[in-house]
Design a protein around this motif. Structure first.
Motif, short mmCIF file in Angstrom:
data_model
loop_
_atom_site.label_atom_id
_atom_site.label_comp_id
_atom_site.label_asym_id
_atom_site.label_seq_id
_atom_site.Cartn_x
_atom_site.Cartn_y
_atom_site.Cartn_z
N LEU A 3 0.81 -0.96 0.09
CA LEU A 3 -0.19 -0.25 0.01
C LEU A 3 0.69 1.21 -0.18
CD1 LEU A 3 -2.87 -1.22 2.17
CD2 LEU A 3 -3.09 -0.89 0.43
N ALA A 4 2.16 1.30 -0.69
CA ALA A 4 2.61 2.09 -0.75
C ALA A 4 2.24 2.83 -1.62
CB ALA A 4 4.05 2.31 -0.84
N ALA A 5 3.04 4.59 -1.88
CA ALA A 5 2.24 5.42 -2.91
C ALA A 5 2.51 5.00 -4.26
CB ALA A 5 2.60 6.62 -2.17
N THR A 6 3.64 4.68 -4.04
CA THR A 6 4.45 4.67 -5.37
C THR A 6 4.43 2.76 -5.31
OG1 THR A 6 6.93 5.01 -4.50
CG2 THR A 6 5.42 6.66 -5.67
N GLY A 7 5.61 2.28 -6.76
CA GLY A 7 5.15 1.31 -6.72
C GLY A 7 6.25 0.55 -7.59
N PRO A 8 6.49 -0.13 -9.02
CA PRO A 8 7.29 -1.04 -9.83
C PRO A 8 6.94 -0.89 -11.05
CG PRO A 8 6.40 -2.34 -9.18
CD PRO A 8 5.89 -1.54 -7.96
N ARG A 27 1.15 3.87 -10.29
CA ARG A 27 0.32 3.45 -8.96
C ARG A 27 -0.85 3.63 -8.59
NH1 ARG A 27 2.52 -0.02 -4.30
NH2 ARG A 27 3.02 -0.86 -5.05
N TRP A 28 -1.42 3.24 -8.94
CA TRP A 28 -3.57 4.40 -8.87
C TRP A 28 -4.05 3.31 -7.70
CZ3 TRP A 28 -8.29 1.56 -11.40
CH2 TRP A 28 -9.65 2.29 -10.37
N LEU A 29 -4.34 3.86 -6.79
CA LEU A 29 -4.81 3.66 -5.64
C LEU A 29 -6.57 4.66 -5.18
CD1 LEU A 29 -1.44 4.00 -3.94
CD2 LEU A 29 -2.51 2.53 -2.67
N HIS A 30 -7.47 3.49 -5.08
CA HIS A 30 -8.72 3.89 -4.71
C HIS A 30 -9.58 3.54 -3.51
CE1 HIS A 30 -12.48 5.32 -6.06
NE2 HIS A 30 -12.87 4.51 -5.91
N PHE A 31 -10.29 4.64 -3.01
CA PHE A 31 -9.91 4.31 -1.27
C PHE A 31 -11.46 4.98 -0.49
CE2 PHE A 31 -5.79 4.90 -1.02
CZ PHE A 31 -5.29 4.39 -0.31
N ASP A 32 -12.44 4.60 -0.21
CA ASP A 32 -13.42 5.18 0.36
C ASP A 32 -13.34 6.13 1.33
OD1 ASP A 32 -16.15 5.27 1.72
OD2 ASP A 32 -16.21 3.31 0.09
N ALA A 57 0.66 8.56 6.13
CA ALA A 57 2.03 7.98 5.86
C ALA A 57 2.31 8.83 5.24
CB ALA A 57 2.10 6.86 6.94
N GLN A 58 1.32 8.63 4.02
CA GLN A 58 2.69 8.07 2.54
C GLN A 58 2.08 9.16 1.29
OE1 GLN A 58 3.67 5.49 1.11
NE2 GLN A 58 3.73 4.53 3.07
N LEU A 59 1.61 10.73 1.72
CA LEU A 59 1.19 11.90 1.22
C LEU A 59 1.02 12.90 1.54
CD1 LEU A 59 -2.60 11.18 0.23
CD2 LEU A 59 0.17 10.09 -0.94
N PRO A 60 2.28 13.93 1.03
CA PRO A 60 1.71 14.79 1.98
C PRO A 60 1.24 15.84 2.07
CG PRO A 60 2.87 15.27 -0.50
CD PRO A 60 2.38 13.78 -0.24
N GLY A 82 3.09 11.97 -11.83
CA GLY A 82 3.72 11.07 -12.44
C GLY A 82 4.03 10.08 -11.89
N ARG A 83 3.87 9.69 -10.60
CA ARG A 83 4.04 7.95 -10.29
C ARG A 83 2.77 7.93 -9.85
NH1 ARG A 83 7.37 4.46 -10.69
NH2 ARG A 83 7.99 4.43 -8.57
N THR A 84 2.42 8.86 -9.11
CA THR A 84 0.61 8.15 -8.59
C THR A 84 -0.32 8.63 -8.42
OG1 THR A 84 2.41 7.78 -6.28
CG2 THR A 84 0.07 8.07 -5.66
N ILE A 85 -1.52 8.05 -8.41
CA ILE A 85 -2.80 8.79 -8.46
C ILE A 85 -3.64 7.85 -7.16
CG2 ILE A 85 -5.12 8.67 -9.87
CD1 ILE A 85 -3.59 8.82 -12.64
N VAL A 86 -3.79 9.15 -6.39
CA VAL A 86 -5.17 7.95 -5.27
C VAL A 86 -6.46 8.93 -5.45
CG1 VAL A 86 -5.34 8.43 -2.92
CG2 VAL A 86 -2.94 8.67 -4.26
N THR A 87 -7.74 7.88 -6.09
CA THR A 87 -8.51 8.84 -6.06
C THR A 87 -9.56 8.17 -4.44
OG1 THR A 87 -8.85 7.12 -6.62
CG2 THR A 87 -8.63 8.67 -8.26
N VAL A 88 -10.44 9.28 -4.20
CA VAL A 88 -11.17 9.05 -2.98
C VAL A 88 -12.01 9.12 -3.07
CG1 VAL A 88 -12.12 9.85 -0.64
CG2 VAL A 88 -9.25 9.46 -1.24
#
Length: 313
Positions: A20-25, A29-34, A46-49, A99-105
């Protein structure tokens, strides 16, 4: 914890994220949350500014597009296509994109995001953050356009009804007007936010992706302009309906006034001759009642002629 988490590569390959890190290989990386997830706040801290993390956690949002360091804070709105929900009750979508992370909530199911998630589950997905964003925005724009077209069709049906001489019910006008105002409340600032995205999001979009983004923004612009037009058309319909109702009420009131004017002297005479006192003319004559009735009819006819002559009828 997330609804979905994928690593995506430039060739369109999508694989579930191993952590569940903000970036990956992958390329990104796309992380989608509720938003209701109780662990989301801790993950953001812990993971974002700080500022983007706080923006993702806001309970109330307005459409926005702001640059923060090497990323973009995006708040978007989409029509509610969930079963049993009202489309005009727009859903909020919070996005942090680099450029390395997309987080959607999201707070409730968003169909444009679910389409991308379903594609990623097959092993394929958007090959870059720019492609992800323009595809998401295009999906939101298409769903919004469909709802706006439905409102336009409903407005046109009301206009045709009015042209045929049938007054629409007040509730029939209230519902589409309320929906148009609710949609326009968010679509106009969203259009401004997306125009800002075109100007400030160049680091995330290739030249080809910027062209696709421009088309998606144009769809939102057309929907916002259509809503502006529908607002005016529905206002004209409401004014016309109010004017027709006022005219009908005035005509009915006038008819009642004419009837009252006709019966006022007749009522006076019948009341006068109905008093139980000695000396009433014709009290001893068997022809008095027919003569009185004929006199009242003649008086009524004479009053009608006078009112026609004075152009009161």
């Amino acid at each position: 914890m997330p609804i979905s988490a994928y690593d995506l590569w430039t060739d369109g390959t999508a694989r579930p994220a191993a952590d569940l890190a903000a970036t990956g290989p992958g390329h990104y990386r796309w992380l989608h949350f509720d938003l209701a997830d109780p662990e989301l706040a801790g993950w953001c801290a812990a993971q974002l500014p700080g500022i983007p993390g706080q923006a993702l956690l806001q309970s109330e949002t307005r459409p926005r597009c702001d640059v923060f360091e090497d990323g973009l804070i995006l708040n978007l709105r989409t029509v509610n296509r969930n079963p049993g929900a009202k489309a005009a009750e727009m859903l909020s979508l919070r996005i942090w994109a680099t450029g390395r992370t997309i987080v959607t909530v999201r707070l409730r199911k968003t169909f444009a995001l679910d389409a991308i998630r379903a594609e990623c589950s097959t092993g394929r997905g958007p090959g870059s953050p720019g492609q992800f964003l323009y595809r998401l925005i295009n999906g939101l724009a298409l769903h919004t356009r469909d709802v706006v077209l439905e409102l336009g069709a409903a407005t046109e049906a009301l206009e045709e009804m009015t042209e045929d001489g049938t007054l629409p019910a007040a509730e029939a006008l209230k519902a589409p007007r309320r929906n148009v105002l609710k949609l326009h409340r968010y679509l106009e600032p969203q259009r401004e936010a997306l125009l800002n995205l075109q100007e400030t999001g160049g680091q995330l979009f290739s030249e080809d992706e910027q062209l696709h983004l421009r088309e998606a923004v144009n769809l939102f612009t057309l929907s916002a302009e259509t809503l502006q037009s529908l607002t005016g058309r529905l206002a004209v319909l409401r004014d016309h309906t109010d004017a027709e109702l006022a005219r009908l009420m005035g005509r009915n009131s006038y008819a009642l006034s004419v009837v009252a004017a006709l019966f006022l002297p007749l009522g006076f005479l019948t009341g006068l001759f109905g008093v139980n006192l000695a000396g009433i003319p014709g009290a001893e004559s068997p022809l008095a009642f027919p003569v009185l009735c004929l006199s009242l009819l003649g008086l009524g006819a004479g009053m009608l002629l006078v009112m026609r002559w004075l152009r009161l009828l």
